[in-house]
Design a protein around this motif. Structure first.
Motif, PDB file in Angstrom:
ATOM      1  N   TYR A  42      72.263  11.776 -17.834  1.00 24.60           N
ATOM      2  CA  TYR A  42      72.164  13.230 -17.727  1.00 24.60           C
ATOM      3  C   TYR A  42      72.528  13.685 -16.323  1.00 24.60           C
ATOM      4  O   TYR A  42      72.331  12.960 -15.354  1.00 24.60           O
ATOM      5  N   ASP A  46      70.307  18.723 -14.550  1.00 23.91           N
ATOM      6  CA  ASP A  46      69.061  18.482 -15.284  1.00 23.91           C
ATOM      7  C   ASP A  46      67.961  18.012 -14.336  1.00 23.91           C
ATOM      8  O   ASP A  46      66.800  18.409 -14.472  1.00 23.91           O
ATOM      9  N   LEU A 232      64.473  14.651 -22.225  1.00 25.07           N
ATOM     10  CA  LEU A 232      65.859  15.107 -22.067  1.00 25.07           C
ATOM     11  C   LEU A 232      66.630  15.220 -23.363  1.00 25.07           C
ATOM     12  O   LEU A 232      67.711  15.794 -23.400  1.00 25.07           O
ATOM     13  N   ARG A 235      70.114  10.614 -26.011  1.00 29.77           N
ATOM     14  CA  ARG A 235      71.265  10.467 -25.132  1.00 29.77           C
ATOM     15  C   ARG A 235      72.557  10.249 -25.902  1.00 29.77           C
ATOM     16  O   ARG A 235      72.556   9.582 -26.909  1.00 29.77           O
TER      17      ARG A 235
END
Length: 239
Positions: A42, A46, A232, A235
């Motif tokens: 990321y 972020d 997050l 991925r």
């Protein structure tokens, strides 16, 4: 960016609720557990948003991603953890930004970290990665030293200039006697931590648990949980 920050804030709040509930169930104070957000794959944006949301510990597992990200976020009040398998040719770069290396698993790596920490005038916290799926004297498939090798490696770190022995780290094994038994695996790590602290009382960090099994890690006594996807999102696959 606002939408992304809102998404991160909501995810972070859910993870925080899980950690708080796990601490309450285990009779532990919430302050006993540090959330380390794993930001691999990321962008720096972020990381910056997470810092604005109060995150203070972030982790990376690939130096080629981590080094530019850490540089872009150098103005933020963050503690950087390196959690991936570390090759000695990447040590100089990692020592430039990492406050902790959680994946120390061999003497050659200790020697390289010490040399570069001294050169950079830094002190690096080192966690020994324990491979609970390794036979005595062997290494696990995801890196790490067998439980029987912890004491020797700990002594080497403790004697090495520029390094500080922080404690132990593990990843729940996918194979062997602890496969699918995360709580038992983390309990074993706690036993090893108790043994380690008899000789090295300040080596009290226990890093265990990720997005799927942080509750079991908190129940076992982990001091640090490493959470990526729950904060997050899932991925993108790396090619």
């Amino acid at each position: 960016m606002t939408d992304r920050k809102d998404e991160l804030a909501a995810n972070l709040a859910r993870v925080e609720e899980r950690i708080a509930a796990a601490c309450a169930a285990a009779g532990r104070a919430r302050e006993e557990v540090t959330l380390v957000v794993v930001t691999k794959t990321y962008p720096a944006d972020d990381v910056r948003a997470l810092a604005e949301l109060g995150v203070r510990h972030v982790a990376e597992n690939r130096d080629q991603d981590a080094a530019p990200k850490a540089a872009a976020c150098a103005d933020l009040p963050l503690t950087w953890h390196f959690v991936g398998q570390l090759q000695t040719n990447k040590v100089r770069s990692v020592v430039g930004y990492a406050d902790f290396v959680q994946s120390v698993d061999r003497s050659r790596l200790v020697t390289a970290l010490s040399k570069e920490a001294v050169r950079a005038g830094r002190e690096i916290g080192c966690l020994i990665q324990v491979a609970l799926d390794a036979g005595e004297g062997g290494r696990g498939e995801r890196g790490g030293v067998a439980p029987g090798g912890v004491a020797e490696l700990a002594g080497l770190i403790a004697r090495s200039e520029g390094l500080r022995l922080g404690g132990l780290m593990t990843v729940a094994p996918l194979t062997g006697e602890y496969a699918g038994r995360e709580q038992a695996a983390f309990g074993r790590l706690m036993d090893l931590s108790t043994d380690l602290r008899r000789t090295h009382p300040t080596a009290n960090m226990v890093s265990a648990g990720m997005s799927a099994d942080l509750e079991q890690a908190v129940a076992a006594g982990a001091t640090h949980v490493r959470v990526g996807s729950a904060v997050l999102g899932v991925r993108p696959r790396l090619g």
